[in-house]
Design a protein around this motif. Sequence first.
Motif, PDB file in Angstrom:
ATOM      1  N   GLY A  84     131.724   0.187 -17.892  1.00 46.95           N
ATOM      2  CA  GLY A  84     131.647   1.608 -18.205  1.00 46.95           C
ATOM      3  C   GLY A  84     131.749   2.469 -16.965  1.00 46.95           C
ATOM      4  N   ASN A  85     130.831   3.428 -16.850  1.00 46.04           N
ATOM      5  CA  ASN A  85     130.864   4.355 -15.712  1.00 46.04           C
ATOM      6  C   ASN A  85     130.016   3.893 -14.528  1.00 46.04           C
ATOM      7  N   MET A  86     129.455   2.689 -14.598  1.00 45.26           N
ATOM      8  CA  MET A  86     128.579   2.241 -13.522  1.00 45.26           C
ATOM      9  C   MET A  86     129.302   2.043 -12.183  1.00 45.26           C
ATOM     10  N   PRO A  87     130.516   1.489 -12.144  1.00 44.30           N
ATOM     11  CA  PRO A  87     131.203   1.425 -10.850  1.00 44.30           C
ATOM     12  C   PRO A  87     131.478   2.805 -10.262  1.00 44.30           C
ATOM     13  N   CYS A  88     131.675   3.798 -11.123  1.00 43.92           N
ATOM     14  CA  CYS A  88     131.860   5.179 -10.663  1.00 43.92           C
ATOM     15  C   CYS A  88     130.593   5.673  -9.977  1.00 43.92           C
ATOM     16  N   VAL A  89     129.440   5.357 -10.556  1.00 44.78           N
ATOM     17  CA  VAL A  89     128.156   5.709  -9.946  1.00 44.78           C
ATOM     18  C   VAL A  89     128.015   5.025  -8.591  1.00 44.78           C
ATOM     19  N   LEU A  90     128.354   3.754  -8.550  1.00 43.35           N
ATOM     20  CA  LEU A  90     128.278   2.976  -7.311  1.00 43.35           C
ATOM     21  C   LEU A  90     129.094   3.634  -6.210  1.00 43.35           C
ATOM     22  N   ASN A  91     130.329   4.014  -6.523  1.00 42.71           N
ATOM     23  CA  ASN A  91     131.196   4.623  -5.518  1.00 42.71           C
ATOM     24  C   ASN A  91     130.664   5.966  -5.044  1.00 42.71           C
ATOM     25  N   ALA A  92     130.214   6.798  -5.987  1.00 43.65           N
ATOM     26  CA  ALA A  92     129.718   8.125  -5.618  1.00 43.65           C
ATOM     27  C   ALA A  92     128.504   8.014  -4.703  1.00 43.65           C
ATOM     28  N   ALA A  93     127.556   7.167  -5.083  1.00 41.41           N
ATOM     29  CA  ALA A  93     126.361   6.988  -4.258  1.00 41.41           C
ATOM     30  C   ALA A  93     126.734   6.458  -2.883  1.00 41.41           C
ATOM     31  N   ASN A  94     127.690   5.542  -2.834  1.00 39.22           N
ATOM     32  CA  ASN A  94     128.092   4.967  -1.553  1.00 39.22           C
ATOM     33  C   ASN A  94     128.736   6.017  -0.650  1.00 39.22           C
ATOM     34  N   GLU A  95     129.584   6.879  -1.209  1.00 37.75           N
ATOM     35  CA  GLU A  95     130.192   7.907  -0.381  1.00 37.75           C
ATOM     36  C   GLU A  95     129.134   8.843   0.205  1.00 37.75           C
ATOM     37  N   ALA A 101     127.304  -3.678 -11.014  1.00 35.17           N
ATOM     38  CA  ALA A 101     127.959  -2.516 -11.613  1.00 35.17           C
ATOM     39  C   ALA A 101     129.153  -2.913 -12.476  1.00 35.17           C
ATOM     40  N   ILE A 102     130.012  -3.809 -11.982  1.00 33.79           N
ATOM     41  CA  ILE A 102     131.177  -4.197 -12.776  1.00 33.79           C
ATOM     42  C   ILE A 102     130.763  -5.086 -13.933  1.00 33.79           C
ATOM     43  N   GLY A 103     129.650  -5.803 -13.779  1.00 34.84           N
ATOM     44  CA  GLY A 103     129.145  -6.609 -14.889  1.00 34.84           C
ATOM     45  C   GLY A 103     128.714  -5.746 -16.054  1.00 34.84           C
ATOM     46  N   LYS A 104     128.113  -4.600 -15.751  1.00 37.81           N
ATOM     47  CA  LYS A 104     127.708  -3.673 -16.806  1.00 37.81           C
ATOM     48  C   LYS A 104     128.901  -2.888 -17.313  1.00 37.81           C
ATOM     49  N   GLU A 149     118.524   2.943  -6.106  1.00 38.05           N
ATOM     50  CA  GLU A 149     117.804   3.919  -6.924  1.00 38.05           C
ATOM     51  C   GLU A 149     118.745   4.761  -7.775  1.00 38.05           C
ATOM     52  N   THR A 150     119.946   5.006  -7.293  1.00 39.16           N
ATOM     53  CA  THR A 150     120.879   5.881  -8.001  1.00 39.16           C
ATOM     54  C   THR A 150     121.471   5.209  -9.233  1.00 39.16           C
ATOM     55  N   LEU A 151     121.780   3.925  -9.143  1.00 33.22           N
ATOM     56  CA  LEU A 151     122.463   3.232 -10.243  1.00 33.22           C
ATOM     57  C   LEU A 151     121.765   3.392 -11.596  1.00 33.22           C
ATOM     58  N   PRO A 152     120.451   3.155 -11.709  1.00 26.26           N
ATOM     59  CA  PRO A 152     119.809   3.280 -13.014  1.00 26.26           C
ATOM     60  C   PRO A 152     119.474   4.726 -13.398  1.00 26.26           C
ATOM     61  N   ALA A 153     119.698   5.667 -12.484  1.00 29.00           N
ATOM     62  CA  ALA A 153     119.322   7.059 -12.746  1.00 29.00           C
ATOM     63  C   ALA A 153     120.383   7.828 -13.531  1.00 29.00           C
ATOM     64  N   ILE A 154     121.559   7.235 -13.703  1.00 28.74           N
ATOM     65  CA  ILE A 154     122.665   7.905 -14.392  1.00 28.74           C
ATOM     66  C   ILE A 154     122.829   7.326 -15.795  1.00 28.74           C
ATOM     67  N   SER A 155     123.042   8.196 -16.768  1.00 32.42           N
ATOM     68  CA  SER A 155     123.232   7.751 -18.152  1.00 32.42           C
ATOM     69  C   SER A 155     124.470   6.872 -18.261  1.00 32.42           C
ATOM     70  N   LEU A 208     126.919  -5.791  -1.860  1.00 32.82           N
ATOM     71  CA  LEU A 208     127.802  -6.731  -2.543  1.00 32.82           C
ATOM     72  C   LEU A 208     127.213  -7.133  -3.895  1.00 32.82           C
ATOM     73  N   ALA A 209     125.906  -7.356  -3.928  1.00 35.02           N
ATOM     74  CA  ALA A 209     125.242  -7.683  -5.195  1.00 35.02           C
ATOM     75  C   ALA A 209     125.297  -6.513  -6.159  1.00 35.02           C
ATOM     76  N   TYR A 210     125.148  -5.290  -5.652  1.00 34.83           N
ATOM     77  CA  TYR A 210     125.187  -4.111  -6.522  1.00 34.83           C
ATOM     78  C   TYR A 210     126.578  -3.932  -7.133  1.00 34.83           C
ATOM     79  N   ALA A 211     127.623  -4.310  -6.376  1.00 35.50           N
ATOM     80  CA  ALA A 211     128.984  -4.204  -6.903  1.00 35.50           C
ATOM     81  C   ALA A 211     129.182  -5.157  -8.079  1.00 35.50           C
ATOM     82  N   PHE A 212     128.694  -6.399  -7.954  1.00 34.12           N
ATOM     83  CA  PHE A 212     128.784  -7.337  -9.069  1.00 34.12           C
ATOM     84  C   PHE A 212     127.957  -6.844 -10.260  1.00 34.12           C
TER      85      PHE A 212
END
Length: 385
Positions: free
Chosen positions: A317-328, A312-315, A350-356, A306-310
């Motif tokens: 761009g493509n960060m929520p996309c990263v969040l969803n992919a990693a979660n799946e 990702a959307i706070g940043k 670990e995945t969230l900061p690893a994507i440009s 839940l914290a990671y979702a806030f």
Amino acid sequence: MRQLAILGSTGSIGTQALDVISEHPGMFEVYALTANNNVDLLIEQAHRFMPEVVVVANEQKYPELKEALEDLPIKVWAGADAISQVVQSEPIDMVLTAMVGYSGLRPTISAIQAGKAIALANKETLVVAGELIMSLAEKNNVPILPVDSEHSAIFQCLAGDWNNRVEKIFLTASGGPFRSRSRDELAHVTKEQALKHPNWDMGAKVTIDSASMMNKGFEMIEAKWLFGLKPEQIEILVHPQSIIHSMVQYEDGAVMAQLGVPDMKLPIAYAFSYPQRLKVTSERLDFRKYATLTFEEPDMECFRNLAYAFEAIGKGGNMPCVLNAANEVVVAAFLRDEIGFLQMSDVIEETLPAISFIQNPTYEDYVSTDREAREIALQIAKRYK
């Protein structure tokens, strides 16, 4: 007769949508049915509703489906391209997007571009590409009607008050099966325990997301786009009884709530028939059975998704996309018993900061981000095997 395309007709939402259609045969007609793998149920549905087209996403299932329906005047297609094509068929008035995960993005875009009204049950579409989807909907003058119970509740609370300013909304969450568990206890839960939701009957992926509270994070992102809100205007409340489905607080302090027993037929029917309300044959709320309704703060230390979702959307761009992919990726790994419950959050972290980071992604950027994030999440998850 309103012509409907049901994407994901063999899933929980899809089957309940067909129940609603069956209860109102003079109002709706099924033009297209699609499923991923469940050919047996898709065949049964095709015989019952006689759609113009049926599509199975898994092309290996096509021969079985084709043979079973060869004596009927039904077109039989297969593959992801076919799903994106069928939603653009001229007779279709509304598309119910009830596919699971990222797979719902492309056909939703295709339907919007064709001017079809969207009954949205695939929250990942707005999680991954909310800005793009809402821009396309506005450009094509396409309504997006929410089917998730929480977002339908907000939509119903806003009806008639569209011009009044919203101070904030309350998204309610059941808390899932592990609401009162400590972090140490969560380290040892099994997939069998996680799949036993206390209030709702859902598919495996959504049920695991509910147990980890990622589902509520996704719903927060979906609400941000659907209702034009800032993340700080969205408050998550754990409400174990699942009777209040969500609430809207206006700037004068008034709070409007939508209540009902846990049953998806109501929001499905409301999306299909808005602004009318249809009679739905489901259990009615008996207040005498619910003398006490309780609310709690979510524990974001135990339920880090839940914290990671806030985050990702706070940043943006493509960060929520990263969040969803990693979660799946991690949910699939958990269901295969390859990683533990808490390790799902570890991999996502670990995945969230690893994507440009891409501030203003195009559709192609979302596709490449999704692919890259999945590859990295898979590599990280292998360390936990």
